[in-house]
Design a protein around this motif. Structure first.
Motif, PDB file in Angstrom:
ATOM      1  N   ASP A  65       0.845  -1.195   0.000  1.00  0.00           N
ATOM      2  CA  ASP A  65       0.000   0.000   0.000  1.00  0.00           C
ATOM      3  C   ASP A  65       0.884   1.250   0.000  1.00  0.00           C
ATOM      4  O   ASP A  65       1.662   1.472   0.928  1.00  0.00           O
ATOM      5  N   TYR A  66       0.746   2.072  -1.028  1.00  0.00           N
ATOM      6  CA  TYR A  66       1.507   3.319  -1.141  1.00  0.00           C
ATOM      7  C   TYR A  66       0.735   4.509  -0.591  1.00  0.00           C
ATOM      8  O   TYR A  66       1.230   5.624  -0.591  1.00  0.00           O
ATOM      9  N   GLY A  67      -0.491   4.275  -0.163  1.00  0.00           N
ATOM     10  CA  GLY A  67      -1.334   5.376   0.280  1.00  0.00           C
ATOM     11  C   GLY A  67      -0.867   5.996   1.583  1.00  0.00           C
ATOM     12  O   GLY A  67      -0.211   5.357   2.407  1.00  0.00           O
ATOM     13  N   THR A  68      -1.228   7.259   1.754  1.00  0.00           N
ATOM     14  CA  THR A  68      -0.895   7.966   2.999  1.00  0.00           C
ATOM     15  C   THR A  68      -2.144   8.212   3.846  1.00  0.00           C
ATOM     16  O   THR A  68      -2.057   8.743   4.939  1.00  0.00           O
ATOM     17  N   SER A  69      -3.308   7.861   3.294  1.00  0.00           N
ATOM     18  CA  SER A  69      -4.562   8.012   4.038  1.00  0.00           C
ATOM     19  C   SER A  69      -5.592   7.065   3.421  1.00  0.00           C
ATOM     20  O   SER A  69      -5.340   6.434   2.398  1.00  0.00           O
ATOM     21  N   ASP A  70      -6.778   6.995   4.038  1.00  0.00           N
ATOM     22  CA  ASP A  70      -7.837   6.144   3.490  1.00  0.00           C
ATOM     23  C   ASP A  70      -8.211   6.562   2.071  1.00  0.00           C
ATOM     24  O   ASP A  70      -8.653   5.749   1.268  1.00  0.00           O
ATOM     25  N   ALA A  71      -8.032   7.841   1.777  1.00  0.00           N
ATOM     26  CA  ALA A  71      -8.477   8.363   0.480  1.00  0.00           C
ATOM     27  C   ALA A  71      -7.637   7.855  -0.683  1.00  0.00           C
ATOM     28  O   ALA A  71      -8.117   7.794  -1.817  1.00  0.00           O
ATOM     29  N   ASP A  98      -5.552  -0.063  -2.825  1.00  0.00           N
ATOM     30  CA  ASP A  98      -6.627  -0.996  -3.163  1.00  0.00           C
ATOM     31  C   ASP A  98      -7.408  -0.533  -4.395  1.00  0.00           C
ATOM     32  O   ASP A  98      -7.775  -1.324  -5.264  1.00  0.00           O
ATOM     33  N   LYS A  99      -7.670   0.773  -4.460  1.00  0.00           N
ATOM     34  CA  LYS A  99      -8.484   1.316  -5.551  1.00  0.00           C
ATOM     35  C   LYS A  99      -7.802   1.072  -6.903  1.00  0.00           C
ATOM     36  O   LYS A  99      -8.437   0.677  -7.879  1.00  0.00           O
ATOM     37  N   TYR A 100      -6.496   1.330  -6.957  1.00  0.00           N
ATOM     38  CA  TYR A 100      -5.758   1.108  -8.204  1.00  0.00           C
ATOM     39  C   TYR A 100      -5.828  -0.359  -8.615  1.00  0.00           C
ATOM     40  O   TYR A 100      -6.158  -0.685  -9.767  1.00  0.00           O
ATOM     41  N   VAL A 112      -3.837  -6.377  -0.300  1.00  0.00           N
ATOM     42  CA  VAL A 112      -2.949  -5.223  -0.117  1.00  0.00           C
ATOM     43  C   VAL A 112      -2.552  -5.112   1.350  1.00  0.00           C
ATOM     44  O   VAL A 112      -3.422  -5.103   2.230  1.00  0.00           O
ATOM     45  N   TYR A 113      -1.254  -5.055   1.608  1.00  0.00           N
ATOM     46  CA  TYR A 113      -0.728  -4.907   2.968  1.00  0.00           C
ATOM     47  C   TYR A 113       0.060  -3.595   3.086  1.00  0.00           C
ATOM     48  O   TYR A 113       0.626  -3.119   2.101  1.00  0.00           O
ATOM     49  N   PRO A 114       0.156  -3.028   4.284  1.00  0.00           N
ATOM     50  CA  PRO A 114       1.036  -1.879   4.488  1.00  0.00           C
ATOM     51  C   PRO A 114       2.492  -2.257   4.193  1.00  0.00           C
ATOM     52  O   PRO A 114       2.882  -3.426   4.327  1.00  0.00           O
ATOM     53  N   TRP A 115       3.293  -1.267   3.827  1.00  0.00           N
ATOM     54  CA  TRP A 115       4.710  -1.525   3.553  1.00  0.00           C
ATOM     55  C   TRP A 115       5.414  -2.151   4.761  1.00  0.00           C
ATOM     56  O   TRP A 115       6.365  -2.918   4.606  1.00  0.00           O
ATOM     57  N   THR A 116       4.955  -1.814   5.948  1.00  0.00           N
ATOM     58  CA  THR A 116       5.606  -2.355   7.142  1.00  0.00           C
ATOM     59  C   THR A 116       5.432  -3.866   7.267  1.00  0.00           C
ATOM     60  O   THR A 116       6.183  -4.533   7.975  1.00  0.00           O
ATOM     61  N   ASP A 117       4.436  -4.414   6.569  1.00  0.00           N
ATOM     62  CA  ASP A 117       4.120  -5.837   6.716  1.00  0.00           C
ATOM     63  C   ASP A 117       4.330  -6.679   5.462  1.00  0.00           C
ATOM     64  O   ASP A 117       4.463  -7.898   5.548  1.00  0.00           O
ATOM     65  N   VAL A 118       4.322  -6.046   4.290  1.00  0.00           N
ATOM     66  CA  VAL A 118       4.155  -6.818   3.060  1.00  0.00           C
ATOM     67  C   VAL A 118       5.303  -7.788   2.778  1.00  0.00           C
ATOM     68  O   VAL A 118       5.074  -8.948   2.393  1.00  0.00           O
ATOM     69  N   ASP A 119       6.552  -7.354   2.989  1.00  0.00           N
ATOM     70  CA  ASP A 119       7.680  -8.254   2.708  1.00  0.00           C
ATOM     71  C   ASP A 119       7.639  -9.477   3.633  1.00  0.00           C
ATOM     72  O   ASP A 119       7.871 -10.607   3.197  1.00  0.00           O
ATOM     73  N   TYR A 175       0.774   8.591  -6.971  1.00  0.00           N
ATOM     74  CA  TYR A 175       1.682   8.602  -5.818  1.00  0.00           C
ATOM     75  C   TYR A 175       2.946   9.438  -6.047  1.00  0.00           C
ATOM     76  O   TYR A 175       3.920   9.301  -5.304  1.00  0.00           O
ATOM     77  N   ASP A 176       2.913  10.315  -7.073  1.00  0.00           N
ATOM     78  CA  ASP A 176       4.064  11.190  -7.343  1.00  0.00           C
ATOM     79  C   ASP A 176       5.347  10.378  -7.502  1.00  0.00           C
ATOM     80  O   ASP A 176       6.399  10.733  -6.953  1.00  0.00           O
ATOM     81  N   MET A 177       5.244   9.281  -8.248  1.00  0.00           N
ATOM     82  CA  MET A 177       6.404   8.444  -8.522  1.00  0.00           C
ATOM     83  C   MET A 177       6.744   8.554 -10.011  1.00  0.00           C
ATOM     84  O   MET A 177       6.108   9.313 -10.750  1.00  0.00           O
TER      85      MET A 177
END
Length: 405
Positions: free
Chosen positions: A25-31, A35-37, A58-65, A324-326
């Motif tokens: 998950d690259y998101g910084t908030s629920d908005a 997941d939406k992408y 989809v998992y947070p970056w802290t958990d996904v690996d 995500y400004d990438m």
């Protein structure tokens, strides 16, 4: 928290295949959660590929690996994983190579430096998913008030930082060498001094003459002179440095596109220049990439390949990068963004991407080497420290990790 996106459609016959995809998950908030992408990509793919379903978690970056590692260890690998590293799985023979999955046009469309960064033993297993590069950011208002032009050399940085300190700027140059992401800050400075993590043949070269000289300069000219702010570099994390920049408390720091957007939203007039080097602007920039890969375990090679061919269309690549400004990872999507004035703020970063230098992702020892850097590099610039001794310790640990493979 996890979100599972199961594609819609009928129950299907015995020929149906369900691809399990795990993503970060690259998101910084629920908005703006990712997941939406993925929901959009999965459903569009299913509509044009009857018989293949895509189930995304989809998992947070802290958990996904960690989650993917646990799945693989349990014999329940996903078909596709979008995570931070691929080399361990490639070395263990668990991944399909790029040419086993992708059509030739899609495989040939990756930016060459990114395709190279995805190789283990000269074979590409890691598919670049998204990228970013770094530039030196400076606060135009603070520089204008001090009558300073944009820095181009190390001596400019030192002189400008001294002038900013005299005017009461909290962090004349923010130097985050804390544990959060100091391997990035370290590589940027190494590149600006003509060094890197590895030599021309790909062997670790962390305590090279160039790198020692770079960190000796940093210590003597910025840290020892009190030009890096109230927090010792080894205690300053990137997030804290970025937050201070958005509050107008930082004169200069190394930054990426997401920070540019955030700072401008907070009313900071951001200047950006290539990383200053010893005698002029650094020719190469540091690049960062995240990866997506296909696992062999379930035998869905053809279906995974079809999904990747669909996913790497310009529309999908640009949509994710824009959200995500990438930066996009393909030649065609990069060219499309460069031609589009809507993406003008990213053009400077796009220009540096083709020649960017990346971490040595293809080394399975890189994870351990990176941990050693995060743990120790801040000590290289502490008062009374010897940068050469600290770099030599990191180099020994990296070489030992590689030898143990």
């Amino acid at each position: 928290m996890t979100a599972t996106l199961a594609g819609c459609g009928g129950s299907g016959g015995s020929g149906d295949v369900t691809l399990k995809l795990v993503a970060a998950d690259y998101g910084t908030s629920d908005a703006n959660k990712s997941d939406k992408y993925w929901d959009g990509v999965a459903r569009s793919f299913e509509a044009s590929h009857p018989g293949i379903k895509v189930e995304v978690t989809v998992y947070p970056w802290t958990d996904v690996d960690r989650k993917v590692a646990e799945m693989v260890k349990a014999g329940d690998a996903p078909d596709i994983a979008q995570i931070g590293a691929y080399a361990d799985y490639a070395k263990a023979g668990k991944l399909y190579s790029a040419d086993q999955m992708l059509s030739i046009p899609v495989q040939a469309n990756f930016l060459p430096k990114l395709a190279d960064a995805g190789r283990v033993d000269r074979i590409q297993y890691g598919l670049p998913f998204v990228a970013s590069t770094r530039l030196l950011f400076y606060n135009k208002k603070l520089f204008g008030q001090a009558g300073l032009p944009a820095p181009q050399t190390w001596s400019d940085i030192a002189g400008d930082a001294a002038a900013l300190k005299q005017r009461g700027v909290t962090y004349p140059f923010a130097l985050p060498l804390g544990q959060e992401e100091s391997q990035a800050e370290t590589l940027m400075w190494m590149l600006s001094g003509g060094g890197s993590y590895t030599d021309d043949v790909g062997s670790y070269d962390i305590d090279s003459e160039e790198n020692v000289k770079t960190f000796t300069w940093l210590k003597s000219n910025l840290v020892d002179k009190g030009l890096v702010g109230p927090v010792a570099p080894g205690k300053l994390n990137r997030a804290k440095a970025f937050e201070a920049f958005t509050k107008g408390q930082v004169g200069m720091l190394n930054g990426h596109p997401t920070l540019m957007e955030e700072a401008e939203r907070k009313g900071i007039d951001v200047g950006m220049v290539p990383l200053p080097g010893e005698t002029g602007p650094t020719e190469g920039s540091m690049g960062v990439a995240d990866w997506i890969m296909g696992f062999k375990e379930n035998g869905h090679r053809a279906e995974i390949g079809k999904f990747f061919d669909f996913m790497f269309s310009d529309k999908n690549v640009i949509e994710f990068a824009d959200t995500y400004d990438m930066l996009p990872v393909t030649d065609s999507a990069s060219a499309s963004m460069e031609d589009n004035p809507d993406f003008k703020p990213l053009h400077q970063f796009l220009t540096t991407l083709p020649e960017a230098e990346f971490y040595p992702f293809g080394k399975t020892s890189w994870a351990q080497a990176s941990e050693s850097i995060k743990e120790n590099i801040g000590k290289a610039v502490e008062s009374g420290a010897n940068p050469e001794t600290v770099l030599a310790k990191i180099a020994r640990e990296a070489t030992a990790a590689e030898a143990a493979e």
